[in-house]
Scaffold this active site. Sequence first.
Site, mmCIF file in Angstrom:
data_model
loop_
_atom_site.group_PDB
_atom_site.id
_atom_site.type_symbol
_atom_site.label_atom_id
_atom_site.label_comp_id
_atom_site.label_asym_id
_atom_site.label_seq_id
_atom_site.Cartn_x
_atom_site.Cartn_y
_atom_site.Cartn_z
ATOM 1 N N HIS A 267 7.355 2.921 -6.287
ATOM 2 C CA HIS A 267 6.327 3.815 -5.758
ATOM 3 C C HIS A 267 6.145 5.015 -6.696
ATOM 4 O O HIS A 267 5.062 5.592 -6.759
ATOM 5 C CB HIS A 267 6.724 4.339 -4.367
ATOM 6 C CG HIS A 267 6.744 3.295 -3.310
ATOM 7 N ND1 HIS A 267 7.804 2.441 -3.135
ATOM 8 C CD2 HIS A 267 5.826 2.954 -2.371
ATOM 9 C CE1 HIS A 267 7.553 1.628 -2.122
ATOM 10 N NE2 HIS A 267 6.358 1.910 -1.645
ATOM 11 N N ASP B 60 0.822 -5.364 -4.734
ATOM 12 C CA ASP B 60 1.340 -4.199 -4.019
ATOM 13 C C ASP B 60 0.290 -3.090 -4.144
ATOM 14 O O ASP B 60 -0.724 -3.232 -4.836
ATOM 15 C CB ASP B 60 2.696 -3.778 -4.596
ATOM 16 C CG ASP B 60 3.584 -3.107 -3.550
ATOM 17 O OD1 ASP B 60 3.044 -2.615 -2.533
ATOM 18 O OD2 ASP B 60 4.811 -3.051 -3.745
#
Length: 453
Positions: free
Chosen positions: A118, A189
């Site tokens: 992330h 993602d």
Amino acid sequence: SPPPLIAVDQEGGPVERLPLGLPGAMAIGATRSAAFAEEAGRITGRALRAVGCNVDFAPVLDVNSNPANPIIGIRSFGEEPGLVAELGSAFAAGLRREGVAATGKHFPGHGDAELDSHLDLPVVAHGMERLEAVEFLPFRHAIREGLGALMTAHIAFTTFGSIPATLSPPVLEGMLRRAWGFDGVVFTDSFAMVPIKEHVGAGPAAVLALLAGADVLLALGGPDLQREVFASVRRAVGQGVLSGERLRQSFERVQRLRARITPPGPPEEAEAVVSSAEIRKRAAEIAGHAVTLVRNEASMVPLPDGPVHVLSLVPEARIPEGAAGQPTLSAMLRTLQRPARDVLLSAGDSWDGATGGGVMIVVTHSRGRPSPWQVDLVRRAYEAHGDRLVVVATGTPYDLAYLPPVSTYVATHGREPVLLMAAARMLLGAAPPRGRLPITIPGSYPVGHGIVW
């Protein structure tokens, strides 16, 4: 026509959008039971379908082989590729049984990364022999078992080059599509994550991902990011960079996935399904087989008579709102008629160690390596209580490798209330310890270890 795809992250454990309270993957890994994994998938699928969700971004098929992994941890079934493959495929089968599409993630494997994708671009430098034996094995197994969708990882695998797997033609088109023969749906993602948004740009990355073999772009984030992705793809088609044939392939894959999905039940039944007694009963059964008694050198389990003090460490910078009303281990002990005094500390809070005798239980929680603050508090508790100290690790079980030599150590593999209750029952002798470590604790205990009776 088939329903639109409505997807959600519902792994169980720490990643759930619907409050089912099911133990997560590592807790299921500690049971070593494919039956429990399938049951968890089936329950999850039934609840998701009841509220109108038909795609689950689960199971996690990452093999958590790196204790320093900051983002997977208890979201993984463990460190053994074969067990991850077996339990992940069983969870996916449970979802499919309820008409919900399973999505294996994070392809081709996030388990040996030391960075959080992330926030940064992790790099995995293993050669093909190791990748085939560990990272790839659960994905290949799940595909053979009928897995219909995968989610890519924003991780660079040096064997295939320096760009994230999400954007890599050798990974997606070359290996996954051609070599492995996978013709299901590939989700990316989130494009709001740093390796895409900051390193590449969401617009250019969208085109690269489609060229590489992805089908569905998760343009999560604000409307500006979504407009950028849409405009970039449209421009690429107009310029002939992206062919209509390539987009048609993805459209057909998505249509095939939609055709496998079962429509939701009546909306008025959703609440009853989600809050059903069956879910609570099954969750408790799984939790009872997951909690692991790792060390019991001073025979403190079952707990001796006398006062019990519980120090619960909350790793967040401050105790979250409503935490006072959340179940803690001491609340569970009190429910079972064992008085227990409770102290709740958030990251950085100090504690003088005073308890006035009795048994001291310190509840830790970490994703990988415990913070120095947690280690220091356990050290102080150990100096004050010695063999009358019990440590209950509610994150990854690796904490023990960094703590003083405590004589009693329990791993719950999660801090869901159902796991805390199972731990309380085991500590009081109301239920036997049954779990076995799904990972190796470096320098201490091998995978599969657990004191059971």
